[in-house]
Motif scaffolding. Structure first.
Motif, mmCIF file in Angstrom:
data_model
loop_
_atom_site.group_PDB
_atom_site.id
_atom_site.type_symbol
_atom_site.label_atom_id
_atom_site.label_comp_id
_atom_site.label_asym_id
_atom_site.label_seq_id
_atom_site.Cartn_x
_atom_site.Cartn_y
_atom_site.Cartn_z
ATOM 1 N N PRO A 150 84.230 82.606 11.546
ATOM 2 C CA PRO A 150 84.266 82.013 12.890
ATOM 3 C C PRO A 150 82.979 82.332 13.670
ATOM 4 C CG PRO A 150 86.257 83.275 12.448
ATOM 5 C CD PRO A 150 85.342 83.538 11.316
ATOM 6 N N VAL A 151 82.535 81.353 14.463
ATOM 7 C CA VAL A 151 81.298 81.519 15.239
ATOM 8 C C VAL A 151 81.401 82.755 16.134
ATOM 9 C CG1 VAL A 151 79.794 80.446 16.970
ATOM 10 C CG2 VAL A 151 80.790 79.063 15.169
ATOM 11 N N ALA A 152 82.602 82.999 16.701
ATOM 12 C CA ALA A 152 82.779 84.137 17.617
ATOM 13 C C ALA A 152 82.446 85.461 16.932
ATOM 14 C CB ALA A 152 84.209 84.158 18.131
ATOM 15 N N SER A 153 82.824 85.581 15.638
ATOM 16 C CA SER A 153 82.521 86.817 14.903
ATOM 17 C C SER A 153 81.015 86.983 14.769
ATOM 18 C CB SER A 153 83.139 86.769 13.510
ATOM 19 O OG SER A 153 84.494 86.492 13.600
ATOM 20 N N PHE A 154 80.338 85.879 14.438
ATOM 21 C CA PHE A 154 78.880 85.930 14.313
ATOM 22 C C PHE A 154 78.222 86.280 15.645
ATOM 23 C CE2 PHE A 154 78.887 83.299 10.296
ATOM 24 C CZ PHE A 154 78.270 84.267 9.535
ATOM 25 N N VAL A 155 78.793 85.723 16.721
ATOM 26 C CA VAL A 155 78.212 85.967 18.051
ATOM 27 C C VAL A 155 78.240 87.461 18.358
ATOM 28 C CG1 VAL A 155 78.512 85.578 20.530
ATOM 29 C CG2 VAL A 155 78.798 83.677 18.945
ATOM 30 N N ILE A 156 79.363 88.100 18.091
ATOM 31 C CA ILE A 156 79.484 89.535 18.395
ATOM 32 C C ILE A 156 78.538 90.348 17.507
ATOM 33 C CG2 ILE A 156 81.094 91.498 18.357
ATOM 34 C CD1 ILE A 156 83.234 89.247 19.132
ATOM 35 N N LEU A 157 78.473 89.954 16.233
ATOM 36 C CA LEU A 157 77.567 90.637 15.301
ATOM 37 C C LEU A 157 76.104 90.437 15.736
ATOM 38 C CD1 LEU A 157 78.053 92.218 12.692
ATOM 39 C CD2 LEU A 157 77.557 90.138 11.421
ATOM 40 N N ALA A 158 75.799 89.194 16.125
ATOM 41 C CA ALA A 158 74.430 88.879 16.536
ATOM 42 C C ALA A 158 74.051 89.591 17.830
ATOM 43 C CB ALA A 158 74.278 87.368 16.704
ATOM 44 N N MET A 184 77.241 70.259 17.065
ATOM 45 C CA MET A 184 77.752 71.598 16.732
ATOM 46 C C MET A 184 76.807 72.683 17.243
ATOM 47 S SD MET A 184 80.520 71.440 14.505
ATOM 48 C CE MET A 184 80.325 72.639 13.234
ATOM 49 N N GLY A 185 75.513 72.449 17.075
ATOM 50 C CA GLY A 185 74.501 73.423 17.494
ATOM 51 C C GLY A 185 74.585 73.688 18.991
ATOM 52 N N TRP A 186 74.708 72.607 19.752
ATOM 53 C CA TRP A 186 74.795 72.746 21.213
ATOM 54 C C TRP A 186 76.062 73.465 21.643
ATOM 55 C CZ3 TRP A 186 71.966 72.611 25.427
ATOM 56 C CH2 TRP A 186 70.663 72.149 25.298
ATOM 57 N N LYS A 187 77.189 73.025 21.057
ATOM 58 C CA LYS A 187 78.476 73.626 21.446
ATOM 59 C C LYS A 187 78.490 75.119 21.129
ATOM 60 C CE LYS A 187 81.221 69.526 20.759
ATOM 61 N NZ LYS A 187 81.921 68.824 19.707
ATOM 62 N N SER A 188 78.076 75.484 19.902
ATOM 63 C CA SER A 188 78.134 76.899 19.523
ATOM 64 C C SER A 188 77.058 77.707 20.244
ATOM 65 C CB SER A 188 78.013 77.057 18.008
ATOM 66 O OG SER A 188 76.962 76.290 17.543
ATOM 67 N N GLY A 189 75.900 77.082 20.510
ATOM 68 C CA GLY A 189 74.839 77.779 21.252
ATOM 69 C C GLY A 189 75.305 78.166 22.646
ATOM 70 N N VAL A 190 75.947 77.221 23.325
ATOM 71 C CA VAL A 190 76.440 77.497 24.681
ATOM 72 C C VAL A 190 77.606 78.499 24.626
ATOM 73 C CG1 VAL A 190 77.562 76.472 26.709
ATOM 74 C CG2 VAL A 190 75.641 75.303 25.643
ATOM 75 N N ALA A 191 78.468 78.346 23.620
ATOM 76 C CA ALA A 191 79.591 79.295 23.464
ATOM 77 C C ALA A 191 79.055 80.706 23.283
ATOM 78 C CB ALA A 191 80.443 78.887 22.267
ATOM 79 N N ALA A 192 77.986 80.840 22.505
ATOM 80 C CA ALA A 192 77.365 82.156 22.302
ATOM 81 C C ALA A 192 76.830 82.707 23.619
ATOM 82 C CB ALA A 192 76.246 82.045 21.276
#
Lengths: 192, 247
Positions: free
Chosen positions: B103-111, B185-193
């Motif tokens: 999940p993107v959220a997991s990557f966000v926290i790791l990043a 997808m890039g925009w949505k996940s970028g803003v979510a991050a």
């Protein structure tokens, strides 16, 4: 060049395409390959071009020789113009190749056809582009698989004159279903 | 139907929905639960008058676009190499599957731990876009007409010309459809991050603030900004790709 085909055989599964084919072919000659559909003309060309392997037999005289071809299908890059299609196979710089390509194409095609994508050309025009492409590269042997398909009688005669002029001194093998082509090409008949 | 009637019909439908939205917001009569389009435009107008608004857009746009462009370039290179060398494809396969399934959220926290919040959206946009471009590049190369490749072999076509005239047209439709998906997808996940990492001067930070202050009008206004920028960038990038075909 002299090309010797010794005892060449090819089959696909249980279907024997040809068995123990023997031929001796020389530069400066035009050979007309005739035979019914499925007699192995295209397969023989593919073996000569190195695109297929024979089951048995050998060929002498092919090493180091460069071949050119008109395929049974045109195999043109449809989204590009005839000039692009010739330029892409001519070795070296594109600017010089384009000039050469245009000059050659104009011998068989009207000028307005040269800047259109190949996909918009008629079947006969596409065939002529494929023929010009085959005759535009430096080579020792030219193989043409039913090159006159889709050409009317007048165009066919013009194309034959062009082929004769451009293939002097080279080994030419042409497959055809028309016996009159042998005479028009001053060719030697080979029945497969 | 006349060609001019189509945009008029479309505009009419959009107007009807806006009207319905305004009517519902008036009936709800609670600006925390729902605001109408007029209030969104008003909130956008207020925001646009501030210098910070444009700085925020520029920074978020720059970072997410950078992540996208890096992924686009490296996705094509890696996809091309993986297609050419099957061993590399096998080697990368678990990694690509992992990136796709985590999940993107997991990557966000790791990043957040790895790169900090400032460059978080670059990293996340890259991570989301890369597998899409990589997979589409391989599919594009594999769709190349084998008969044209045989022709190129017989005519001993130079590698550069083969790439230009045979591989590029085969690759193009796959890259375009890949980009369409990847851009969104890039925009949505970028803003979510950005919402999770809250880097300063980012659209994500503004959305986060809208949540903190329960400012639904601002939330809608910034969402509108994201939709518009994402659509414009998609149009611009696809136009650039179409130019590449003509060269």
């Amino acid at each position: 060049m002299e090309l010797k085909v010794n005892q060449l055989s090819k089959s696909f599964g249980t279907l024997n395409v040809f068995t123990q084919l023997n031929l001796s072919l020389h530069s400066g000659q035009v050979y007309c390959l005739m035979g019914s559909s499925g007699s192995g003309k295209t397969t023989f060309f593919r073996i000569l071009l190195g695109l297929e392997e024979a089951d048995s037999g050998s060929m002498e005289g092919l090493k180091g020789q460069r071949a050119s071809a008109v395929f049974q299908e045109n195999r043109l890059c449809e989204s590009f113009t005839p000039v692009d299609n010739i330029t892409m196979v001519i070795p070296g710089r594109s600017s010089r190749s384009r000039k050469q390509a245009k000059e050659e194409l104009l011998r068989l095609l009207p000028e307005e056809a040269l800047s259109r994508p190949v996909s918009t050309l008629s079947g006969g025009m596409k065939r002529r582009v494929a023929i010009v492409r085959a005759l535009s590269i430096p080579c020792d042997m030219i193989l043409m698989d039913e090159p006159f398909t889709g050409l009317d009688e007048n165009t066919k005669r013009t194309v034959i004159q062009y082929i004769k002029k451009k293939t002097r001194g080279k080994l030419v093998i042409i497959s055809t279903h028309q016996e009159e082509d042998v005479a028009l090409l001053n060719g030697t008949l080979i029945n497969l | 139907m006349k060609p001019t009637a189509l945009p008029a019909k479309k505009a009419g439908i959009i107007f009807l929905w806006l009207l319905a939205w305004q009517a519902i917001s008036l009936s709800v009569h609670n600006s925390i639960i729902l605001v109408g389009p007029l209030e969104v435009v008003r909130a956008l107008w207020v925001q646009a008058a501030m210098a910070d608004f444009w700085k925020t857009i520029a920074l978020s746009f720059g970072k997410i676009s950078l992540g996208f462009l890096l992924a686009f370039g490296s996705g094509i290179l890696a996809g091309g190499a993986a297609w050419r060398f099957p061993l590399l494809k096998d080697l990368l396969e678990p990694l690509i599957s992992l990136i796709k399934s985590v999940p993107v959220a997991s990557f966000v926290i790791l990043a957040l731990i790895w790169v900090g919040s400032e460059n978080l959206s670059v990293f996340i946009a890259f991570l989301v876009v890369f597998p899409i471009i990589y997979i589409n590049t391989i599919a594009g190369f594999m769709s190349t007409d084998p008969k044209l490749l045989e022709m190129a072999r017989v005519f001993r076509m130079q590698g550069k010309k083969k790439l230009l005239y045979i591989y590029r047209p085969a690759l193009r439709p796959y890259l375009i459809s890949g980009c369409r998906v990847a851009l969104g997808m890039g925009w949505k996940s970028g803003v979510a991050a950005e919402v999770i990492g809250v880097p300063s001067h980012s659209i994500g930070e503004k959305l986060y603030m809208a949540k903190i202050y329960l400012s639904t009008a601002d939330l809608f206004a910034w969402t509108l900004v994201i939709i518009v920028i994402s659509a414009l960038f998609e149009k611009f990038f696809l136009w650039l790709l179409s130019l590449a075909q003509e060269v």
